[in-house]
Scaffold this active site. Structure first.
Site, PDB file in Angstrom:
ATOM      1  N   CYS A 142      -1.040   0.584  15.712  1.00 44.72           N
ATOM      2  CA  CYS A 142      -2.152   0.911  14.822  1.00 44.72           C
ATOM      3  C   CYS A 142      -3.792  -0.437  14.500  1.00 44.72           C
ATOM      4  CB  CYS A 142      -1.932   0.494  12.838  1.00 44.72           C
ATOM      5  SG  CYS A 142      -2.938   1.005  11.640  1.00 44.72           S
TER       6      CYS A 142
ATOM      7  N   CYS B  84      -3.747   5.837  11.924  1.00 38.80           N
ATOM      8  CA  CYS B  84      -3.358   6.015  13.423  1.00 38.80           C
ATOM      9  C   CYS B  84      -2.528   6.533  13.278  1.00 38.80           C
ATOM     10  CB  CYS B  84      -2.611   4.372  13.128  1.00 38.80           C
ATOM     11  SG  CYS B  84      -1.130   4.577  11.969  1.00 38.80           S
TER      12      CYS B  84
ATOM     13  N   ARG C  79       4.139   6.838   2.418  1.00 41.22           N
ATOM     14  CA  ARG C  79       2.349   7.842   2.634  1.00 41.22           C
ATOM     15  C   ARG C  79       2.345   7.630   4.491  1.00 41.22           C
ATOM     16  NH1 ARG C  79       0.458   6.236  -1.845  1.00 41.22           N
ATOM     17  NH2 ARG C  79      -1.380   5.839  -0.567  1.00 41.22           N
TER      18      ARG C  79
ATOM     19  N   CYS D  48      -0.455   7.010   7.424  1.00 42.08           N
ATOM     20  CA  CYS D  48      -1.783   6.221   7.684  1.00 42.08           C
ATOM     21  C   CYS D  48      -3.036   7.335   8.201  1.00 42.08           C
ATOM     22  CB  CYS D  48      -1.746   5.000   8.660  1.00 42.08           C
ATOM     23  SG  CYS D  48      -3.029   4.547   9.004  1.00 42.08           S
TER      24      CYS D  48
ATOM     25  N   ASP E 181      20.788  13.786  49.625  1.00 42.69           N
ATOM     26  CA  ASP E 181      19.359  13.916  49.807  1.00 42.69           C
ATOM     27  C   ASP E 181      19.011  13.186  50.815  1.00 42.69           C
ATOM     28  OD1 ASP E 181      17.303  16.285  48.332  1.00 42.69           O
ATOM     29  OD2 ASP E 181      16.482  14.512  49.163  1.00 42.69           O
TER      30      ASP E 181
ATOM     31  N   CYS F  67       2.538   2.813   9.056  1.00 42.07           N
ATOM     32  CA  CYS F  67       2.170   3.077  10.354  1.00 42.07           C
ATOM     33  C   CYS F  67       3.241   3.137  11.232  1.00 42.07           C
ATOM     34  CB  CYS F  67       1.195   2.102  10.389  1.00 42.07           C
ATOM     35  SG  CYS F  67       0.633   1.450   9.094  1.00 42.07           S
TER      36      CYS F  67
ATOM     37  N   THR G  10       1.030  -0.889   0.019  1.00 44.57           N
ATOM     38  CA  THR G  10       0.259  -0.743   0.308  1.00 44.57           C
ATOM     39  C   THR G  10       1.090   1.196  -0.150  1.00 44.57           C
ATOM     40  OG1 THR G  10      -0.035  -0.006   2.480  1.00 44.57           O
ATOM     41  CG2 THR G  10      -2.142  -1.274   1.277  1.00 44.57           C
TER      42      THR G  10
END
Length: 488
Positions: free
Chosen positions: A38, A68, A63, A65, A438, A34, A30
């Site tokens: 996702c 998500c 690119r 998603c 401390d 993601c 695709t």
């Protein structure tokens, strides 16, 4: 931290949100990338590949998603637990240095050549400084497009793009949508307050807000910080101007309201707020490690997810650490408030009681020591510190070399291990800073059955490395001091 393919596959199959930001899953069929958590059905293993950064995914032609939104995942905790070249470079890129000074400016701050910086970033993250800064600009642009009604031209330059064309091309390439389409798909909210940006800052669960916001509220300097209506508010000194931020804890995010005098400071302001609240930490990894000490484990189990409250201004914190030497929290706030009133830059706050920016080292370098209501030796410590900060011979920024900064601090008069380690923990961001001298830590250790002398406690705490600063938060939590509790 390096993950092999099998580790990545297991995280994706289990949709483990803890690994969001550690790596990204790119789907070869695709051409979408993601976050590990996702919610869609995971693709076939042979169709997945993994990248260490969103910028590497984008550079490889994937690119983001739309389901998500991997660009909005928490940052990798790796960059806040290391002090090497790559980690320092990543902190500087998040602080907007590449956008303001270019790659040569980034390299100059790090003390390396441009080629060395590019080579190391590419080897570890799969992308060079320009690609990493571009990915950050794209995320900032998306945030402004979806959460404001600003014209696209203003958004382009506020996000750091040099032209509207570069802005349009980058948004289309990264999100497969035009800026106008991104805006039309965003949920519509009320008109909001003009000039105020309302954002959601993600984090890895769990997050315990008690010590985090309790400490910030209890030590707040009047005029610079306040706790109001369930939110911590403070003023910000930024590269192009100033700002006011309100941060409020929510179950799954931090609600952030920003008012900026110059929108070009948005990326820097977000980065500094995330650093202040330690939002990129991996609390599960930290807590699991600390639980291996059977005496410390009950504290972790009782209230997991404690963060280390840090700072938005390292020089400011160093000054405040000196003001707080050997005095109560209330006295330290009083000393700081006097400096703010006398030397801070005034500003207007339409929503509350913030009145000034904390004075810069340059402004404090002109302070007459005789006007400081503190012992003479501490006046010397104060004036020496602000002089070195103003001259630049002492650097405590996000790109500071932790070992070098510690050595320079220890060389200053009046700086002992406690002060240096507090600055290392809160300003430098060293997750392994420890405070064995401390008093609160020693009392807590004794109550738990841990060694209470500094040498013996340090030896026992060796097993807590590299997360001793988080162990400090759990030990402080056994005290009844108000800094450990969220205001009501």
């Amino acid at each position: 931290m390096q993950f092999d393919r099998e580790h990545c596959m297991r995280a994706v199959r289990s949709k483990d949100a803890r690994f969001d930001g550690w790596f990204f899953t790119a789907v070869l069929t695709t051409r979408i990338y993601c976050r590990p958590s996702c919610p869609v059905v995971p693709p076939k293993p042979e169709n997945m590949t993994f990248y260490p950064s969103a910028a590497a995914c984008q550079q490889a032609g994937f690119r983001a998603c739309k389901r998500c939104r991997p660009d909005t995942s928490p940052g990798s905790p790796e960059w806040n637990q290391r002090a090497d070249l790559v980690a320092r470079a990543m902190r500087l890129i998040a602080d907007g240095v590449v956008d303001r000074e270019g790659v040569p400016g980034l390299a100059a701050r790090l003390g390396y050549s441009t080629r060395q910086v590019e080579r190391q970033l590419l080897a570890e993250l799969g992308a060079g400084p320009l690609a990493l800064a571009r990915a950050q600009r794209a995320q900032t642009a998306r945030m402004l497009v979806e959460t404001t009604a600003l014209p696209m031209a203003e958004i382009a330059f506020a996000a750091g793009f040099s032209s509207i064309r570069a802005f349009n091309d980058t948004v289309r390439e990264v999100f497969a949508l035009s800026p106008s389409e991104l805006r039309s798909r965003a949920p519509r909210s009320g008109a909001g307050t003009p000039g105020v940006l309302s954002l959601r800052l993600p984090f890895r669960a769990p997050l315990n807000p008690s010590n985090l916001f309790g400490h910030l509220a209890a030590t707040a300097v009047p005029g610079v910080e306040e706790w109001s209506d369930g939110a911590y508010r403070r003023t910000l000194r930024l590269p192009y101007g100033h700002g006011i931020v309100a941060l409020a804890p929510r179950p799954d995010h931090i609600a952030c309201r920003l008012t900026l005098s110059d929108l070009r400071d948005l990326t820097v302001a977000i980065s500094r707020c995330r650093r202040l609240l330690d939002l990129d930490a991996d609390p599960v990894a930290v807590d699991d490690h600390l639980r291996t000490d059977l005496l410390l484990a009950p504290l972790v189990d009782k209230a997991p997810g404690r963060r280390v409250p840090r700072t938005v201004d390292e020089a400011e914190f160093a000054v405040r650490a000196v003001l707080g030497q050997q005095v109560s929290t209330a006295a330290a706030r009083t000393h700081a408030a006097r400096l703010v009133t006398a030397h801070g830059k005034p500003l207007d706050d339409a929503e509350g009681g913030l009145t000034h920016l904390f004075p810069s080292p340059e402004a404090l370098a002109d302070v007459d020591p005789e006007t400081l209501a503190m012992p003479r030796t501490r006046r010397t410590t104060f004036t020496t510190l602000v002089r070195h900060l103003a001259e630049g011979s002492l650097h405590l920024g996000v790109d500071a070399d932790w070992a070098e900064a510690r050595a320079r601090l220890l060389a200053l008069p009046g700086f002992g291990p406690w002060t240096v380690d507090v600055i290392a923990m809160r300003a430098l961001g060293d997750p392994d800073a420890f405070l064995p001298t401390d008093l609160g830590i020693r009392r807590a250790a004794e109550d738990l059955g841990l060694p209470s002398t500094p040498a013996a406690l340090t030896a026992r705490a060796a097993a807590w490395r590299p997360w001793r600063a988080y162990a400090v938060q759990y030990l402080w939590a056994t005290d009844s001091h108000p800094i450990n509790f969220l205001p009501v």
